[in-house]
Design a protein around this motif. Structure first.
Motif, mmCIF file in Angstrom:
data_model
loop_
_atom_site.group_PDB
_atom_site.id
_atom_site.type_symbol
_atom_site.label_atom_id
_atom_site.label_comp_id
_atom_site.label_asym_id
_atom_site.label_seq_id
_atom_site.Cartn_x
_atom_site.Cartn_y
_atom_site.Cartn_z
ATOM 1 N N ASP A 36 0.819 -1.211 0.000
ATOM 2 C CA ASP A 36 0.000 0.000 0.000
ATOM 3 C C ASP A 36 0.858 1.268 0.000
ATOM 4 O OD1 ASP A 36 -2.674 -0.981 -0.150
ATOM 5 O OD2 ASP A 36 -2.465 -1.717 1.893
ATOM 6 N N ALA A 37 1.994 1.226 0.669
ATOM 7 C CA ALA A 37 2.897 2.381 0.641
ATOM 8 C C ALA A 37 3.442 2.611 -0.758
ATOM 9 C CB ALA A 37 4.032 2.181 1.644
ATOM 10 N N LEU A 42 3.139 5.664 -5.895
ATOM 11 C CA LEU A 42 2.835 5.646 -7.322
ATOM 12 C C LEU A 42 1.793 6.705 -7.660
ATOM 13 C CD1 LEU A 42 3.194 4.293 -10.098
ATOM 14 C CD2 LEU A 42 1.375 2.694 -9.451
ATOM 15 N N VAL A 43 0.762 6.812 -6.839
ATOM 16 C CA VAL A 43 -0.263 7.836 -7.046
ATOM 17 C C VAL A 43 0.367 9.227 -7.012
ATOM 18 C CG1 VAL A 43 -2.313 8.921 -6.040
ATOM 19 C CG2 VAL A 43 -2.162 6.437 -6.166
ATOM 20 N N LEU A 46 2.597 9.878 -10.191
ATOM 21 C CA LEU A 46 1.736 10.138 -11.345
ATOM 22 C C LEU A 46 1.120 11.529 -11.258
ATOM 23 C CD1 LEU A 46 -0.023 6.661 -11.568
ATOM 24 C CD2 LEU A 46 1.435 7.654 -13.340
ATOM 25 N N GLY A 47 0.656 11.890 -10.069
ATOM 26 C CA GLY A 47 0.047 13.206 -9.887
ATOM 27 C C GLY A 47 1.002 14.349 -10.174
ATOM 28 N N GLU A 48 2.275 14.181 -9.786
ATOM 29 C CA GLU A 48 3.270 15.228 -10.040
ATOM 30 C C GLU A 48 3.510 15.412 -11.528
ATOM 31 O OE1 GLU A 48 5.024 17.277 -7.703
ATOM 32 O OE2 GLU A 48 3.318 16.545 -6.536
ATOM 33 N N LEU A 49 3.221 14.382 -12.320
ATOM 34 C CA LEU A 49 3.368 14.461 -13.778
ATOM 35 C C LEU A 49 2.021 14.636 -14.475
ATOM 36 C CD1 LEU A 49 6.062 11.698 -14.458
ATOM 37 C CD2 LEU A 49 6.369 14.148 -14.060
ATOM 38 N N GLU A 50 1.004 14.982 -13.695
ATOM 39 C CA GLU A 50 -0.342 15.227 -14.227
ATOM 40 C C GLU A 50 -0.910 13.999 -14.938
ATOM 41 O OE1 GLU A 50 -0.734 18.959 -16.383
ATOM 42 O OE2 GLU A 50 0.980 19.777 -15.297
ATOM 43 N N MET A 51 -0.678 12.834 -14.332
ATOM 44 C CA MET A 51 -1.255 11.590 -14.823
ATOM 45 C C MET A 51 -2.134 10.973 -13.738
ATOM 46 S SD MET A 51 1.493 9.412 -17.083
ATOM 47 C CE MET A 51 3.124 9.872 -16.463
ATOM 48 N N LEU A 55 -5.287 2.053 -13.116
ATOM 49 C CA LEU A 55 -6.070 0.990 -12.493
ATOM 50 C C LEU A 55 -6.181 1.304 -11.012
ATOM 51 C CD1 LEU A 55 -4.165 -2.048 -14.066
ATOM 52 C CD2 LEU A 55 -6.437 -1.260 -14.757
ATOM 53 N N ASP A 56 -7.210 0.791 -10.363
ATOM 54 C CA ASP A 56 -7.299 1.040 -8.931
ATOM 55 C C ASP A 56 -6.397 0.068 -8.166
ATOM 56 O OD1 ASP A 56 -8.686 -1.411 -8.558
ATOM 57 O OD2 ASP A 56 -10.637 -0.431 -8.692
ATOM 58 N N ARG A 57 -6.285 0.305 -6.885
ATOM 59 C CA ARG A 57 -5.373 -0.462 -6.032
ATOM 60 C C ARG A 57 -5.671 -1.950 -6.071
ATOM 61 N NH1 ARG A 57 -6.101 -3.954 -1.353
ATOM 62 N NH2 ARG A 57 -4.325 -3.661 0.060
ATOM 63 N N ASP A 58 -6.944 -2.322 -5.983
ATOM 64 C CA ASP A 58 -7.296 -3.735 -5.936
ATOM 65 C C ASP A 58 -6.974 -4.446 -7.251
ATOM 66 O OD1 ASP A 58 -8.133 -3.456 -3.354
ATOM 67 O OD2 ASP A 58 -10.265 -3.305 -3.837
#
Length: 270
Positions: A36-37, A42-43, A46-51, A55-58
């Protein structure tokens, strides 16, 4: 699919621009450590690169577990890479490209006794956003190759006189009075998942932690040193720029932290 059947377009932005991020999650006893960490980081990357997350975590967890099962991974890693996708070569981000997602495993021995690594310093020539886990790894690769050519195991990267990181790991020294010193979090280093876990465990053991930059000269005067990474846990460093530490053998702090990190990680693995 079998690796020989896997393909990615030559117009993928991960190939053309290194416009991609990745994570590596360790596997011990067939289970994922700190999953989970890794997904949270990863989230963020991705956010820092505007992506967005493709897919969701599960869903990602399901594929990780399927890969572990199909490849019979007892110990090793699962690698995930997410790119902005396929588009005409243009420096501007494409508006509607479908992201590319690649995941694969590598089996390797992660636990067991460690002999310790010998490192040399090299200039940190990487870009200024090392806190984003991108696939822009050429500078780190160059530094590691320079160390190998000198008969050493890895490099510690130095910027403005202070150590930032290793080629693919966070770095630490243990002072003569027992303090663990490691660089504070900023854009200059990656916020290591193993780093966070190990520092938490060290604090629980009553060890004093000082988060600040340190120099190679300080490292040479240390009682011991070590590095942390998801794929190598806590790894002792027994030599820095030709100066042996702790008589050229792993020190007690790094050995103990590696033991308790593996023990705790096994208890929380999924």
């Amino acid at each position: 699919m079998p690796e020989e059947e896997a393909t990615v377009s030559i117009f993928d932005r991960g190939f053309l621009f290194a416009d991609a991020v990745y994570e590596v999650t360790s596997v011990v006893d067939g289970k994922l450590l700190d999953f989970d960490a890794h997904m949270a980081r990863l989230v963020r990357s991705l956010g820092e690169l505007e992506m967005d997350m493709p897919l969701d975590r599960d869903a990602i967890l399901e594929v990780h577990r399927e890969l572990i099962d199909k490849n019979s991974v007892d110990q090793g890693v699962v690698y995930i890479q997410v790119t902005r996708g396929v588009a005409d070569r243009d420096f501007l981000y494409p508006k509607d490209a479908a992201q590319t997602v690649v995941m694969f495993t590598q089996s390797r021995k992660l636990t067991g006794e460690k002999k310790g690594l010998r490192v040399v310093s090299s200039p940190d020539i990487r870009w200024g956003r090392r806190d984003i886990k991108t696939v822009q790894l050429l500078a780190a690769s160059m530094g590691k190759m320079a160390a190998y050519k000198q008969g050493k195991d890895d490099t510690w990267l130095v910027k403005d006189g202070f150590v930032t990181e290793g080629s693919s790991n966070n770095t630490y020294i243990v002072t003569k009075d027992g303090k663990i010193v490691t660089r504070h979090l900023s854009n200059s280093i990656l916020s290591g998942i193993t780093r966070a876990a190990v520092l938490k465990l060290a604090a629980e053991q009553g060890l004093e932690i000082e988060e600040r930059p340190f120099t190679m000269d300080e490292a040479k005067e240390a009682s011991e040193a070590f590095m942390t990474a998801a794929s190598s846990f806590v790894t002792p460093v027994i030599e820095v720029d030709g100066t042996e530490l702790n008589g050229g053998v792993p020190g007690p702090v790094s050995k103990r932290l590696n033991e308790i990190y593996i023990e705790e990680s096994k208890n929380t693995a999924i």
